[in-house]
Each structure stands twice: as C-alpha cells, then as structure tokens.
Design a protein around this motif. Structure first.
Motif, PDB file in Angstrom:
ATOM      1  N   ARG A  36      37.774  36.040  42.737  1.00  0.00           N
ATOM      2  CA  ARG A  36      36.781  35.879  41.427  1.00  0.00           C
ATOM      3  C   ARG A  36      35.396  35.631  42.121  1.00  0.00           C
ATOM      4  NH1 ARG A  36      38.508  33.822  36.414  1.00  0.00           N
ATOM      5  NH2 ARG A  36      40.695  33.454  36.266  1.00  0.00           N
ATOM      6  N   GLY A  40      32.345  38.041  40.852  1.00  0.00           N
ATOM      7  CA  GLY A  40      31.037  36.978  40.440  1.00  0.00           C
ATOM      8  C   GLY A  40      29.909  37.443  41.190  1.00  0.00           C
ATOM      9  N   ALA A 163      26.115  29.001  42.368  1.00  0.00           N
ATOM     10  CA  ALA A 163      26.223  29.089  41.285  1.00  0.00           C
ATOM     11  C   ALA A 163      27.451  29.835  40.963  1.00  0.00           C
ATOM     12  CB  ALA A 163      25.271  29.462  40.347  1.00  0.00           C
ATOM     13  N   VAL A 164      27.534  31.188  41.595  1.00  0.00           N
ATOM     14  CA  VAL A 164      28.740  31.844  41.405  1.00  0.00           C
ATOM     15  C   VAL A 164      29.884  31.353  41.993  1.00  0.00           C
ATOM     16  CG1 VAL A 164      29.512  34.362  41.991  1.00  0.00           C
ATOM     17  CG2 VAL A 164      27.274  34.038  41.622  1.00  0.00           C
ATOM     18  N   ARG A 167      31.611  28.820  39.877  1.00  0.00           N
ATOM     19  CA  ARG A 167      32.321  29.074  38.757  1.00  0.00           C
ATOM     20  C   ARG A 167      33.729  29.789  39.253  1.00  0.00           C
ATOM     21  NH1 ARG A 167      27.365  31.195  37.087  1.00  0.00           N
ATOM     22  NH2 ARG A 167      27.593  33.140  38.210  1.00  0.00           N
ATOM     23  N   THR A 170      36.082  26.672  39.902  1.00  0.00           N
ATOM     24  CA  THR A 170      36.842  25.953  38.840  1.00  0.00           C
ATOM     25  C   THR A 170      37.565  26.852  38.109  1.00  0.00           C
ATOM     26  OG1 THR A 170      34.808  26.546  37.801  1.00  0.00           O
ATOM     27  CG2 THR A 170      34.749  24.364  38.698  1.00  0.00           C
ATOM     28  N   GLU A 171      37.360  28.325  38.048  1.00  0.00           N
ATOM     29  CA  GLU A 171      38.066  29.061  37.409  1.00  0.00           C
ATOM     30  C   GLU A 171      39.475  29.183  37.881  1.00  0.00           C
ATOM     31  OE1 GLU A 171      35.805  32.405  36.791  1.00  0.00           O
ATOM     32  OE2 GLU A 171      34.551  31.571  35.260  1.00  0.00           O
TER      33      GLU A 171
END
Length: 420
Positions: A36, A40, A163-164, A167, A170-171
């Motif tokens: 991810r 991202g 920030a990427v 994400r 958490t994803e």
C-alpha cells in the motif's frame, strides 16, 4: 501551545505501545502495508513534488549549497525509485521470527536463536526526504516502530511522504503510531530523542553530516548505530586496466557528488602513475571535477591545485577530488588507515594478489574490487533500501537493511529438565 518536550515524550509513549502491539502482527500484514505504501507514493506523486518544490525554494533562499540541494531534490524518477525500493523490501522474506540457528546440547534442550525486532528506533536525518520512505519501509519489514526526525530543510517533503506512510499503515491494520514523523522543526526535538524519551527508544540512528553524528554520539542516552562521513577512497593499482580505471574513477566521483559513497580521494600507485594519472585526471577535469594533488600529482597534472593536509580528511560532497601518489597497496592502505572514516574503499587492478591484500588490509565497512564506490548503497546490495551505511563494528556494519534492524533471542524448549 504544547512544548516540544511534551510532544516528544508523548510520541515516545505511543511508539513503545505500537512496538509492543507490532509483535502480534503477521508478516502478511506488514507486507500489505508495504504494498500500500508503494502504491500510495505513486498516487501522491504530485503532492510530494509540490511539497519538495517548497523545500527547494526555501533552501535556495537560505543559501544551501547546490550539492545539498541535489540531496534534497525529488523528481518523478526519484519518487518512482522510492516506490520501487518499497516494493523490493515488500518482496523480501520477513526476518521476524526467522531461526538463525538451532541445536541440542548434551542436556537435551532444544535451543533456537530467533530474530526479533529491536523495538523503537529514533532516526535522525538531514536533507534527504527519500529517507522517510526508506526508513518507514525497513521498519515495517523488520517489525519496528520508529520516530523519524528529518532536517528542517526537507520537512515539507517528509510530511507529504509521512502522510502516505500513515495511510498505508492504518489501511493494513497495523498500529497507527508505528511510524511517526516529528511534526516540528525545533532542534529541541533532537535533544529529546537523544535523551531516550524515558526509555522508549531502543536504538538511535543518525544519518547526516559530521556535526550531527558527533552530537548524537556525544549526547545519546540510548545505543547509537554510527554512520560517519563517507571519506571514500579509490586506489588505482600498478596493474590497473587503464580503461577500467578511467570509467570507474569518473563514476565513483562524479555520478552523484552529494552521496556518502562518492569517492573523495584518489590514490595512485607510484609504479603506474605516469601511465594512469594524466589520462584519468583529464577525464575527471573534463567532467567538471576540481583536482587537489600532492607534489607528485601536480608534476604529472599541472592543472591540479595544491592539496593541503585538510583535504585528506574532507568529505567534499562537491565536484572536488584530492589525489595522492602512494607506494603500492601498502601505501594505499596506510593512507586509508590514517585518514579514512571506515566507510567504503575500492581498488582497481588486474592482479588478484593485490586485490586480496587490499581487501584484507583495509578495515572499512565496504571494500570493492574493480567497481565504483557509488555502489555503497542498500538498494544496490539487494536490500531494497537502507536506513544508512553503518561504520560501527558492533551489531550491524555497512548498508543497514531490514535484517540488520533485528536482534535475536534464544527460545529454549525442554521436556521437564532440571539442572543438577
């Protein structure tokens, strides 16, 4: 407004809780986070490059050198390179829980040495926003939580990359505080990390200039994985092939002058100086490199400036190269022992015996034979990325990848044995 020390102590507590929770996560979950992350980074290319443009504008306004701006700069190709590095790390075997050895002594115990995460890493770095992605990916692969403190000159870029990372973490269902970027540029944050954050930090990794590393090593209250400056040397042996010497010497210095693997001193065997040095020097100068040489060098290359003692201990990070004529392998090794930082050295030779003597005689983290010092890079070693080049001799040395960010414990299985 919350003061920096309060912010940092809170980050330390959250990082410790995340590190403890990470021990229960699976390799598949960590791999998913990495996949991810790579996706991202590609998706956020525009935002990352816009943030980087702000950093570069601020850096130029403050008078930062072009060599350091090159370290700071991101391009579409470099963002893609970050994503590819993360994918390479994702494809590697997860080191956590891997058995390093297993045996049964006379007492009948089944003893296994098993890899385990270090815990919480404090990573302090300057100028290079790609370290944000590399460090995050390597910590995810090795099951470590991390507090990242970038230099103020790359804060905007690092925030966009972080920030990427957040994400992706958490994803994938990993603890949200697994990777934290220090949100403020205050120098007080570095001091807080060096304090160990009340025992939250297990290892501090500095990646930056000589003054940063010196401060970390002098003040840290937690263990430090050292990364000294790259005073790298390339030695042209008497048996060097001229074309190989020309190609490698120019690449080792000029491919990217701002990286720690760039050659800063060229050493040339006296027995072949007349054959090698004028040609190699002409190639270097044609590529835009300034040469500073000893008396023998200047006799063969009149365009070279006079080298002073400080040149032998200077990491230029610029198109400047010091050059010295030495007495064979012994002279090269002696010079490196006296002036080197233990980072990376190379020999160019067709003589296997000379290569072996050089490799054994030089006590540096990386020794190359007939190859450019610019290969001093975790990606080039197949690690996907690196969190730095360790010049320490304990725990890890050379490029530090995911495996090097683990320690080990012993798991001992018995059948009710008691010790007599």
């Amino acid at each position: 407004m919350t003061d920096v020390s309060t912010i940092m102590l809170d980050m330390g507590r959250r990082a410790r809780a995340a590190a403890d929770a990470l021990r229960a996560t699976t390799p598949d979950a960590r791999t998913e986070a990495l996949i991810r992350l790579a996706q991202g980074l590609r998706a956020a290319e525009a935002e990352i490059l816009a943030a980087n443009a702000r950093d570069i504008a601020n850096a130029r306004a403050s008078g930062l050198s072009e060599a350091l701006i090159d370290r700071l700069a991101l391009t579409p190709a470099r963002v893609e390179g970050m994503a590819v590095a993360v994918e390479t790390i994702a494809a590697q075997p997860d080191p956590v829980g891997a058995e390093m050895a297993r045996w049964t002594p006379a007492n009948g115990l089944d003893i296994a040495r098993v890899r385990t995460p270090l815990g919480v890493l404090g990573v302090i770095y300057e100028s290079r926003p790609n370290v944000t992605a590399d460090a995050a990916a390597l910590c995810l692969r090795s099951g470590n939580a991390a507090i990242l403190r970038c230099g103020s000159d790359c804060l905007e870029s690092s925030r966009a990359i972080a920030a990427v990372v957040a994400r992706a973490v958490t994803e994938a269902g990993l603890p949200a505080d697994t990777i934290q970027l220090v949100p403020v540029p205050d120098r007080e944050a570095v001091g807080a990390i060096l304090s160990g954050l009340e025992g939250a930090i297990d290892l501090i990794i500095p990646r930056g200039g000589k003054s940063l590393v010196a401060r970390v090593q002098a003040e840290a209250k937690a263990p430090v994985l050292g990364h000294l400056e790259g005073l790298c040397h390339t030695y042209l042996d008497a048996a060097a092939d001229l074309e190989v010497a020309r190609r490698v010497a120019v690449n080792a210095k000029m491919r990217r002058v701002s990286v720690c693997g760039a050659t800063e001193t060229l050493l040339v065997d006296r027995a072949a100086a007349m054959r090698l040095l004028p040609v190699v020097a002409a190639d270097l100068m044609a590529a835009g490199c300034e040469l500073r040489g000893d008396a023998e060098t200047r006799a063969l290359v009149p365009a070279a400036a006079e080298a002073v003692e400080a040149d032998w201990t200077t990491e230029y990070l610029a198109p400047v190269l010091s050059v010295r004529v030495v007495d064979g392998v012994t002279g090269a090794v002696d010079h490196i022992r006296r002036y080197g930082s233990g980072h990376t050295e190379a020999i160019i030779t067709t003589n296997p015996e000379a290569a072996e003597r050089f490799a054994k005689g030089v006590d540096s983290a990386i020794v190359l034979i007939n190859a450019s010092t610019q290969f001093a890079d975790g990606g080039e070693f197949g690690f996907g990325g690196e969190i730095g080049i360790s010049t320490s001799k304990l725990h890890a040395r050379g490029p530090v990848g995911a495996e090097q960010l683990t320690t080990y414990k012993y798991v001992v299985r018995g059948q009710g044995q008691t010790r007599p």
